[in-house]
Design a protein around this motif. Structure first.
Motif, PDB file in Angstrom:
ATOM      1  N   SER A 143       0.832  -1.206   0.000  1.00 17.76           N
ATOM      2  CA  SER A 143       0.000   0.000   0.000  1.00 17.76           C
ATOM      3  C   SER A 143       0.866   1.255   0.000  1.00 17.76           C
ATOM      4  O   SER A 143       0.558   2.240  -0.688  1.00 17.76           O
ATOM      5  CB  SER A 143      -0.924   0.000   1.226  1.00 17.76           C
ATOM      6  N   GLY A 144       1.971   1.220   0.747  1.00 16.85           N
ATOM      7  CA  GLY A 144       2.885   2.351   0.783  1.00 16.85           C
ATOM      8  C   GLY A 144       3.500   2.650  -0.575  1.00 16.85           C
ATOM      9  O   GLY A 144       3.610   3.814  -0.976  1.00 16.85           O
ATOM     10  N   PHE A 145       3.877   1.601  -1.305  1.00 19.32           N
ATOM     11  CA  PHE A 145       4.440   1.794  -2.651  1.00 19.32           C
ATOM     12  C   PHE A 145       3.407   2.447  -3.569  1.00 19.32           C
ATOM     13  O   PHE A 145       3.733   3.307  -4.391  1.00 19.32           O
ATOM     14  CB  PHE A 145       4.901   0.462  -3.240  1.00 19.32           C
ATOM     15  N   VAL A 146       2.139   2.057  -3.445  1.00 22.69           N
ATOM     16  CA  VAL A 146       1.079   2.636  -4.275  1.00 22.69           C
ATOM     17  C   VAL A 146       0.867   4.105  -3.934  1.00 22.69           C
ATOM     18  O   VAL A 146       0.661   4.943  -4.822  1.00 22.69           O
ATOM     19  CB  VAL A 146      -0.239   1.844  -4.103  1.00 22.69           C
ATOM     20  N   ILE A 147       0.928   4.452  -2.649  1.00 24.00           N
ATOM     21  CA  ILE A 147       0.739   5.851  -2.216  1.00 24.00           C
ATOM     22  C   ILE A 147       1.765   6.772  -2.874  1.00 24.00           C
ATOM     23  O   ILE A 147       1.483   7.938  -3.156  1.00 24.00           O
ATOM     24  CB  ILE A 147       0.824   5.941  -0.680  1.00 24.00           C
ATOM     25  N   LEU A 148       2.955   6.257  -3.131  1.00 27.53           N
ATOM     26  CA  LEU A 148       3.994   7.055  -3.804  1.00 27.53           C
ATOM     27  C   LEU A 148       3.529   7.592  -5.152  1.00 27.53           C
ATOM     28  O   LEU A 148       4.031   8.610  -5.634  1.00 27.53           O
ATOM     29  CB  LEU A 148       5.255   6.206  -4.002  1.00 27.53           C
ATOM     30  N   LEU A 149       2.561   6.919  -5.785  1.00 31.83           N
ATOM     31  CA  LEU A 149       2.112   7.283  -7.129  1.00 31.83           C
ATOM     32  C   LEU A 149       1.070   8.393  -7.148  1.00 31.83           C
ATOM     33  O   LEU A 149       0.749   8.927  -8.205  1.00 31.83           O
ATOM     34  CB  LEU A 149       1.536   6.042  -7.838  1.00 31.83           C
ATOM     35  N   VAL A 150       0.528   8.756  -5.979  1.00 35.77           N
ATOM     36  CA  VAL A 150      -0.522   9.783  -5.926  1.00 35.77           C
ATOM     37  C   VAL A 150       0.004  11.115  -6.432  1.00 35.77           C
ATOM     38  O   VAL A 150       1.078  11.570  -6.028  1.00 35.77           O
ATOM     39  CB  VAL A 150      -1.063   9.944  -4.487  1.00 35.77           C
ATOM     40  N   ARG A 151      -0.769  11.745  -7.320  1.00 36.88           N
ATOM     41  CA  ARG A 151      -0.422  13.075  -7.822  1.00 36.88           C
ATOM     42  C   ARG A 151      -1.118  14.104  -6.931  1.00 36.88           C
ATOM     43  O   ARG A 151      -2.335  14.160  -6.874  1.00 36.88           O
ATOM     44  CB  ARG A 151      -0.876  13.236  -9.279  1.00 36.88           C
ATOM     45  N   THR A 152      -0.331  14.924  -6.247  1.00 43.86           N
ATOM     46  CA  THR A 152      -0.884  15.795  -5.208  1.00 43.86           C
ATOM     47  C   THR A 152      -1.271  17.190  -5.700  1.00 43.86           C
ATOM     48  O   THR A 152      -1.561  18.063  -4.896  1.00 43.86           O
ATOM     49  CB  THR A 152       0.135  15.948  -4.061  1.00 43.86           C
ATOM     50  N   LYS A 153      -1.307  17.408  -6.996  1.00 43.08           N
ATOM     51  CA  LYS A 153      -1.708  18.708  -7.539  1.00 43.08           C
ATOM     52  C   LYS A 153      -3.160  18.981  -7.172  1.00 43.08           C
ATOM     53  O   LYS A 153      -4.025  18.146  -7.409  1.00 43.08           O
ATOM     54  CB  LYS A 153      -1.542  18.707  -9.063  1.00 43.08           C
ATOM     55  N   PRO A 154      -3.481  20.129  -6.561  1.00 39.76           N
ATOM     56  CA  PRO A 154      -4.856  20.422  -6.146  1.00 39.76           C
ATOM     57  C   PRO A 154      -5.827  20.400  -7.316  1.00 39.76           C
ATOM     58  O   PRO A 154      -5.470  20.725  -8.443  1.00 39.76           O
ATOM     59  CB  PRO A 154      -4.763  21.833  -5.560  1.00 39.76           C
ATOM     60  N   VAL A 155      -7.076  20.028  -7.035  1.00 40.95           N
ATOM     61  CA  VAL A 155      -8.094  19.922  -8.079  1.00 40.95           C
ATOM     62  C   VAL A 155      -8.340  21.245  -8.790  1.00 40.95           C
ATOM     63  O   VAL A 155      -8.662  21.283  -9.976  1.00 40.95           O
ATOM     64  CB  VAL A 155      -9.419  19.375  -7.481  1.00 40.95           C
ATOM     65  N   THR A 156      -8.178  22.358  -8.086  1.00 46.34           N
ATOM     66  CA  THR A 156      -8.439  23.677  -8.678  1.00 46.34           C
ATOM     67  C   THR A 156      -7.438  24.070  -9.753  1.00 46.34           C
ATOM     68  O   THR A 156      -7.695  24.945 -10.563  1.00 46.34           O
ATOM     69  CB  THR A 156      -8.420  24.772  -7.592  1.00 46.34           C
ATOM     70  N   THR A 157      -6.272  23.401  -9.764  1.00 45.23           N
ATOM     71  CA  THR A 157      -5.242  23.751 -10.756  1.00 45.23           C
ATOM     72  C   THR A 157      -5.121  22.698 -11.843  1.00 45.23           C
ATOM     73  O   THR A 157      -4.302  22.822 -12.738  1.00 45.23           O
ATOM     74  CB  THR A 157      -3.862  23.896 -10.075  1.00 45.23           C
ATOM     75  N   ARG A 158      -5.970  21.669 -11.775  1.00 53.19           N
ATOM     76  CA  ARG A 158      -5.883  20.608 -12.783  1.00 53.19           C
ATOM     77  C   ARG A 158      -6.905  20.825 -13.882  1.00 53.19           C
ATOM     78  O   ARG A 158      -8.010  21.322 -13.650  1.00 53.19           O
ATOM     79  CB  ARG A 158      -6.100  19.241 -12.114  1.00 53.19           C
ATOM     80  N   LYS A 159      -6.537  20.447 -15.076  1.00 48.67           N
ATOM     81  CA  LYS A 159      -7.438  20.613 -16.231  1.00 48.67           C
ATOM     82  C   LYS A 159      -8.053  19.279 -16.594  1.00 48.67           C
ATOM     83  O   LYS A 159      -7.408  18.232 -16.537  1.00 48.67           O
ATOM     84  CB  LYS A 159      -6.662  21.187 -17.428  1.00 48.67           C
TER      85      LYS A 159
END
Length: 405
Positions: free
Chosen positions: A385-401
């Motif tokens: 689970s920890g290895f998978v968490i590394l893949l999360v993209r933390t860019k806020p939703v307000t700045t994503r297209k």
């Protein structure tokens, strides 16, 4: 339009917390009820694991439909239908006496449980100020500990008399929850500025399936819940087998452990914001490593004292990770489709919950009733689970297209 009164929001949150606490009481209570059930029906470890797993089949099947319905028809209706279904299943579970019927009823109960997290998250998204959402979500998820306390105090006391009484008592509490939802939930979903939300279909459902974070969090929660539900499902049986504890002794340890579940859940929001300065990923990674190590040490020790200490550390860290992962969508996902997104994400939880007792029950059976191998396997799942968490993209939703085409 005027903003909704704070006191109404307080009662709204309390109503959600009660429903959430009762679902966790239900999830936890089966791990204690399975002890007299095994004796009454002469169940093997594999059969016991399958009975506990049936709940998660229904939970998984109904996850996305309930999330989609929360976005389309409103979370209040979905929550009432969900808890009403659980109420009926809980009553019948207290009456039947055959393994097949018990499995069918737990399957139906799982169908009802699926609507609780999705609709509750939608309510938070619609009614709570953005800066408060993660704290409120943490507060709601902290009721997992309250549910555990209820399961291992009130539930275990009733189970010690007759396991059926525990489910009749739980049914009464579900009735109270339904009444509170009727009274305190708003008739129309509103956003924190008091304006009525437009239809969710202004944002196409395809946005959900194009968001990689939805599926990354799905996978992270799948492996985390293999640990959480495997641990919760077999903890009472391990203490009975390895240390000769009865239900009363187990209830005392697990009640204390349940309090720490709430502490771990509530502390996550504070630690992320104050100590880790909003860095959810770093906090989640550190917590999951601590969780994995605690689980492995727990499995390898023969000392009761060390096992209890490791159990407490595991509980604090694992619940902190769970709340962080489950609260993340409020930062990373569009509000209009958060119900559908949470449904997919939480489906990872339910699949993990289904796999956990089945896999661990099989390992216990294969290794001649040795619980330690199963708990080491849970620790390894936490590291995955920890290895998978590394893949999360933390860019806020307000700045994503998003491409709506």
């Amino acid at each position: 339009m005027s903003q909704e009164k704070p006191k109404n929001n307080v009662m709204l949150i309390i109503s959600i917390m009660l429903g959430y606490a009762l679902t966790y009481m239900d999830k936890n209570m089966i791990s204690t009820a399975i002890i007299p059930l095994k004796a009454e029906l002469s169940l093997t470890a594999s059969q016991s694991g399958l009975l506990m797993s049936m709940f998660f089949i229904g939970y998984t099947v109904m996850q996305f439909p309930s999330g989609w319905l929360s976005d389309k028809i409103g979370p209040k209706k979905v929550l009432l239908i969900s808890i009403g279904t659980i109420l009926i299943a809980t009553i019948f579970f207290g009456f039947v006496s055959t393994l097949v019927l018990l499995m069918v009823i737990r399957l139906i109960s799982g169908l009802g449980h699926a609507g609780v997290p999705t609709s509750s998250t939608k309510v938070v998204a619609n009614n709570i100020q953005p800066k408060q959402k993660m704290f409120v979500q943490s507060l709601i998820l902290s009721t997992s500990g309250i549910g555990g306390i209820l399961a291992f105090t009130l539930g275990s006391s009733l189970i010690n008399i007759n396991w059926r009484y525990a489910y009749f008592g739980l049914a009464i509490l579900y009735v109270v929850s339904i009444i509170m939802i009727f009274i305190f939930f708003p008739k129309e979903s509103k956003n924190p500025n008091g304006e009525q939300l437009k239809k969710a279909d202004k944002v196409p459902i395809s946005v959900v399936f194009k968001d990689k974070n939805v599926f990354i969090l799905f996978a992270a929660l799948l492996f985390l819940n293999i640990v959480l539900y495997g641990y919760l499902s077999w903890l009472p049986s391990l203490y009975e087998a390895n240390f000769g504890f009865g239900i009363k002794e187990i209830s005392i340890i697990l009640s204390t452990n349940a309090i720490l579940m709430s502490v771990g859940a509530l502390s996550s929001s504070f630690l992320v914001n104050k100590v880790f300065k909003g860095n959810d990923k770093r906090f989640a990674l550190i917590s999951i490593i601590v969780c994995a190590l605690a689980c492995i040490v727990f499995a390898m020790t023969n000392s009761l004292t060390i096992s209890i200490i490791m159990m407490f550390i595991f509980t604090l860290s694992s619940n902190a990770v769970f709340v962080t992962l489950f609260s993340w969508p409020h930062k990373l996902i569009r509000q209009e489709v958060i119900g559908s997104s949470i449904a997919i994400i939480n489906m990872g939880s339910t699949i993990g919950g289904f796999l956990a007792p089945t896999i661990t029950g099989y390992l216990i059976t294969v290794f001649g009733g040795n619980y330690n191998v199963a708990f080491i396997a849970m620790g390894i799942s936490a590291l995955v689970s920890g290895f998978v968490i590394l893949l999360v993209r933390t860019k806020p939703v307000t700045t994503r297209k998003y491409n709506y085409n």
